[in-house]
Design a protein around this motif. Sequence first.
Motif, PDB file in Angstrom:
ATOM      1  N   SER A   1       0.830  -1.207   0.000  1.00 43.12           N
ATOM      2  CA  SER A   1       0.000   0.000   0.000  1.00 43.12           C
ATOM      3  C   SER A   1       0.864   1.257   0.000  1.00 43.12           C
ATOM      4  CB  SER A   1      -0.936   0.018   1.203  1.00 43.12           C
ATOM      5  OG  SER A   1      -1.873  -1.018   1.115  1.00 43.12           O
ATOM      6  N   VAL A   2       1.930   1.245   0.784  1.00 42.13           N
ATOM      7  CA  VAL A   2       2.849   2.391   0.822  1.00 42.13           C
ATOM      8  C   VAL A   2       3.504   2.570  -0.544  1.00 42.13           C
ATOM      9  CG1 VAL A   2       4.947   3.338   1.882  1.00 42.13           C
ATOM     10  CG2 VAL A   2       3.242   2.162   3.308  1.00 42.13           C
ATOM     11  N   ALA A   3       3.959   1.473  -1.155  1.00 44.10           N
ATOM     12  CA  ALA A   3       4.578   1.544  -2.481  1.00 44.10           C
ATOM     13  C   ALA A   3       3.613   2.133  -3.498  1.00 44.10           C
ATOM     14  CB  ALA A   3       5.043   0.153  -2.918  1.00 44.10           C
ATOM     15  N   LYS A   4       2.377   1.706  -3.461  1.00 43.78           N
ATOM     16  CA  LYS A   4       1.366   2.205  -4.399  1.00 43.78           C
ATOM     17  C   LYS A   4       1.116   3.687  -4.182  1.00 43.78           C
ATOM     18  CE  LYS A   4      -1.873   1.687  -7.533  1.00 43.78           C
ATOM     19  NZ  LYS A   4      -1.542   1.455  -8.933  1.00 43.78           N
ATOM     20  N   ARG A   5       1.009   4.099  -2.925  1.00 41.69           N
ATOM     21  CA  ARG A   5       0.762   5.512  -2.628  1.00 41.69           C
ATOM     22  C   ARG A   5       1.917   6.376  -3.122  1.00 41.69           C
ATOM     23  NH1 ARG A   5      -3.344   6.798  -2.769  1.00 41.69           N
ATOM     24  NH2 ARG A   5      -4.227   5.836  -0.944  1.00 41.69           N
ATOM     25  N   LEU A   6       3.150   5.937  -2.903  1.00 41.78           N
ATOM     26  CA  LEU A   6       4.303   6.706  -3.383  1.00 41.78           C
ATOM     27  C   LEU A   6       4.360   6.715  -4.909  1.00 41.78           C
ATOM     28  CD1 LEU A   6       7.078   5.755  -0.805  1.00 41.78           C
ATOM     29  CD2 LEU A   6       5.633   7.809  -0.861  1.00 41.78           C
ATOM     30  N   ALA A   7       3.937   5.625  -5.540  1.00 38.08           N
ATOM     31  CA  ALA A   7       3.866   5.581  -7.002  1.00 38.08           C
ATOM     32  C   ALA A   7       2.871   6.621  -7.508  1.00 38.08           C
ATOM     33  CB  ALA A   7       3.487   4.186  -7.483  1.00 38.08           C
ATOM     34  N   HIS A   8       1.786   6.834  -6.775  1.00 38.51           N
ATOM     35  CA  HIS A   8       0.823   7.875  -7.147  1.00 38.51           C
ATOM     36  C   HIS A   8       1.474   9.253  -7.152  1.00 38.51           C
ATOM     37  CE1 HIS A   8      -2.747   5.224  -5.691  1.00 38.51           C
ATOM     38  NE2 HIS A   8      -2.503   5.038  -6.976  1.00 38.51           N
ATOM     39  N   LEU A   9       2.539   9.410  -6.369  1.00 38.90           N
ATOM     40  CA  LEU A   9       3.250  10.693  -6.291  1.00 38.90           C
ATOM     41  C   LEU A   9       4.360  10.789  -7.332  1.00 38.90           C
ATOM     42  CD1 LEU A   9       3.491  11.104  -2.417  1.00 38.90           C
ATOM     43  CD2 LEU A   9       1.754  11.979  -3.971  1.00 38.90           C
ATOM     44  N   GLY A  10       4.453   9.773  -8.203  1.00 38.26           N
ATOM     45  CA  GLY A  10       5.442   9.803  -9.274  1.00 38.26           C
ATOM     46  C   GLY A  10       6.782   9.177  -8.915  1.00 38.26           C
ATOM     47  N   ILE A  11       6.854   8.520  -7.762  1.00 41.53           N
ATOM     48  CA  ILE A  11       8.099   7.847  -7.346  1.00 41.53           C
ATOM     49  C   ILE A  11       8.106   6.451  -7.949  1.00 41.53           C
ATOM     50  CG2 ILE A  11       9.357   6.954  -5.343  1.00 41.53           C
ATOM     51  CD1 ILE A  11       8.105   9.355  -3.773  1.00 41.53           C
ATOM     52  N   LYS A  12       9.250   6.044  -8.477  1.00 35.05           N
ATOM     53  CA  LYS A  12       9.381   4.702  -9.050  1.00 35.05           C
ATOM     54  C   LYS A  12       9.510   3.708  -7.904  1.00 35.05           C
ATOM     55  CE  LYS A  12      12.044   6.440 -12.912  1.00 35.05           C
ATOM     56  NZ  LYS A  12      13.416   6.526 -13.393  1.00 35.05           N
ATOM     57  N   THR A  13       8.469   2.908  -7.688  1.00 33.05           N
ATOM     58  CA  THR A  13       8.461   1.954  -6.589  1.00 33.05           C
ATOM     59  C   THR A  13       8.281   0.534  -7.117  1.00 33.05           C
ATOM     60  OG1 THR A  13       6.072   2.105  -6.228  1.00 33.05           O
ATOM     61  CG2 THR A  13       7.457   3.647  -5.000  1.00 33.05           C
ATOM     62  N   TYR A  14       8.887  -0.403  -6.419  1.00 36.65           N
ATOM     63  CA  TYR A  14       8.810  -1.820  -6.782  1.00 36.65           C
ATOM     64  C   TYR A  14       8.756  -2.647  -5.508  1.00 36.65           C
ATOM     65  CZ  TYR A  14      10.394   0.171 -11.133  1.00 36.65           C
ATOM     66  OH  TYR A  14      10.481   0.963 -12.256  1.00 36.65           O
TER      67      TYR A  14
END
Length: 185
Positions: A53-66
């Motif tokens: 969930s944290v990864a997805k939220r940060l991805a919404h902010l344009g951060i490349k998360t995996y």
Amino acid sequence: MNYSEVQKEIRAEIFNTLEQIDDESVEKLLAEIKQADKVFFVGVGRVLLSLQSVAKRLAHLGIKTYVVGQITEPAITDKDLLIVGSGSGESAFPLIIAKKAKQFNARVAHIGANPDCSMKQYSDHFVRIPVATKFNLPNQTPSVQPMTSLFEQTLLLLGDSMALMLVREQDIDMHSLWEHHANLE
């Protein structure tokens, strides 16, 4: 015991725990996230669900998360950050992954409850969520909830708090975030 009483207990535990997290350690983690080219997440069980969930939220902010293990996971490099979620800091899989990340000179941040754990040898940064883990150490706050629910709940809300900090710091228009939201639903 009814729902009203139980939810008040849970809210009080979460509030108390969030209040005890060190501001400076969170700000340093945010700096690590902003500095990283890519941010990887690893955990197991319910902790992994909170981290996803944290990864997805940060991805919404344009951060490349995996999330480690996902089919589209790229290689980690010395420009990247691995965030490990492990209350005890002793879970085998996250330890193996953190050790591997260090072999590629990636930065490693550990979010956990136990500062004196095996994960310490691989971590560049530690954010403490001061709750009881499976080891029930003396300096940890107990919970009325089953197992480590309080850790997983607080981890999720810590992630949402960091996301909101980034939104405000970068003056992001909330409506524009929908550009990053999944649209094949």
